[in-house]
Design a protein around this motif. Structure first.
Motif, PDB file in Angstrom:
ATOM      1  N   SER A  77       0.991  -1.169   0.186  1.00 17.79           N
ATOM      2  CA  SER A  77      -0.543   0.063   0.046  1.00 17.79           C
ATOM      3  C   SER A  77       0.978   1.247   0.099  1.00 17.79           C
ATOM      4  O   SER A  77       2.267   1.303   0.182  1.00 17.79           O
ATOM      5  CB  SER A  77      -0.992   0.046   1.051  1.00 17.79           C
ATOM      6  OG  SER A  77      -0.746   0.197   2.318  1.00 17.79           O
ATOM      7  N   MET A  78       0.018   2.279  -0.211  1.00 18.92           N
ATOM      8  CA  MET A  78       1.390   4.036  -0.795  1.00 18.92           C
ATOM      9  C   MET A  78       0.312   5.138   0.550  1.00 18.92           C
ATOM     10  O   MET A  78      -0.794   5.153   0.536  1.00 18.92           O
ATOM     11  CB  MET A  78       0.664   4.124  -2.165  1.00 18.92           C
ATOM     12  CG  MET A  78       1.748   5.148  -1.967  1.00 18.92           C
ATOM     13  SD  MET A  78       1.997   5.862  -3.737  1.00 18.92           S
ATOM     14  CE  MET A  78       3.082   7.807  -3.760  1.00 18.92           C
ATOM     15  N   ASP A  79       1.381   5.767   1.135  1.00 23.65           N
ATOM     16  CA  ASP A  79       0.515   6.225   1.927  1.00 23.65           C
ATOM     17  C   ASP A  79       0.101   7.523   0.694  1.00 23.65           C
ATOM     18  O   ASP A  79       1.367   8.437   0.933  1.00 23.65           O
ATOM     19  CB  ASP A  79       1.130   7.097   3.635  1.00 23.65           C
ATOM     20  CG  ASP A  79       0.270   7.887   4.010  1.00 23.65           C
ATOM     21  OD1 ASP A  79      -0.201   8.204   3.254  1.00 23.65           O
ATOM     22  OD2 ASP A  79       1.405   8.624   4.602  1.00 23.65           O
ATOM     23  N   THR A  80      -0.557   8.007   0.281  1.00 25.30           N
ATOM     24  CA  THR A  80      -1.389   9.227  -0.562  1.00 25.30           C
ATOM     25  C   THR A  80      -1.375  10.389  -0.164  1.00 25.30           C
ATOM     26  O   THR A  80      -1.365  11.872  -0.785  1.00 25.30           O
ATOM     27  CB  THR A  80      -2.084   8.687  -1.754  1.00 25.30           C
ATOM     28  OG1 THR A  80      -2.866   8.496  -0.755  1.00 25.30           O
ATOM     29  CG2 THR A  80      -1.522   7.872  -2.522  1.00 25.30           C
TER      30      THR A  80
ATOM     31  N   GLY B 244       3.770   9.864   1.038  1.00 31.54           N
ATOM     32  CA  GLY B 244       4.352   9.749   0.067  1.00 31.54           C
ATOM     33  C   GLY B 244       5.425   8.099   0.208  1.00 31.54           C
ATOM     34  O   GLY B 244       5.099   7.493  -0.510  1.00 31.54           O
ATOM     35  N   TYR B 245       4.649   7.246   1.303  1.00 29.30           N
ATOM     36  CA  TYR B 245       5.602   6.395   2.120  1.00 29.30           C
ATOM     37  C   TYR B 245       4.622   4.696   0.975  1.00 29.30           C
ATOM     38  O   TYR B 245       3.868   4.538   1.214  1.00 29.30           O
ATOM     39  CB  TYR B 245       5.735   5.827   3.514  1.00 29.30           C
ATOM     40  CG  TYR B 245       6.661   6.611   3.857  1.00 29.30           C
ATOM     41  CD1 TYR B 245       7.608   7.702   3.497  1.00 29.30           C
ATOM     42  CD2 TYR B 245       6.097   6.774   5.553  1.00 29.30           C
ATOM     43  CE1 TYR B 245       8.641   8.109   4.378  1.00 29.30           C
ATOM     44  CE2 TYR B 245       7.561   8.107   6.087  1.00 29.30           C
ATOM     45  CZ  TYR B 245       9.089   8.405   5.225  1.00 29.30           C
ATOM     46  OH  TYR B 245       9.426   9.229   5.819  1.00 29.30           O
ATOM     47  N   VAL B 246       5.523   3.792   0.541  1.00 28.95           N
ATOM     48  CA  VAL B 246       5.085   2.116   0.513  1.00 28.95           C
ATOM     49  C   VAL B 246       5.027   1.567   1.167  1.00 28.95           C
ATOM     50  O   VAL B 246       6.233   1.776   2.227  1.00 28.95           O
ATOM     51  CB  VAL B 246       5.892   1.888  -0.871  1.00 28.95           C
ATOM     52  CG1 VAL B 246       5.016   0.802  -1.526  1.00 28.95           C
ATOM     53  CG2 VAL B 246       5.777   3.045  -2.228  1.00 28.95           C
TER      54      VAL B 246
END
Length: 69
Positions: free
Chosen positions: A37-40, A44-46
């Motif tokens: 998952s990606m923190d948008t 922006g961390y994956v």
């Protein structure tokens, strides 16, 4: 007498030649990825989760980032 020594050495060393390894031993199997998952919002961390390798020989995982194509 010299021929006997050569024959003895050939008989002695021939089985050992089959035991020699060519190149490094194979590495471990890659882990099975469970979830990505990606923190948008802000960072922006994956985030990657995976199932651990069942063998006891793994002491760390190395993660590579591909930049560009």
């Amino acid at each position: 007498m010299a021929i006997r020594i050569y024959i003895f050495l050939i008989i002695l060393l021939l089985p050992a030649s089959g035991l020699a390894q060519v190149g490094p031993p194979p590495g471990p199997d890659p882990p099975n990825i469970d979830y990505v998952s990606m923190d948008t919002t802000a960072t922006g961390y994956v985030y990657i989760t995976w199932y651990p390798n069942p063998t006891d020989t793994i002491d760390r995982y190395v993660i590579y980032e591909q930049i560009g194509d």
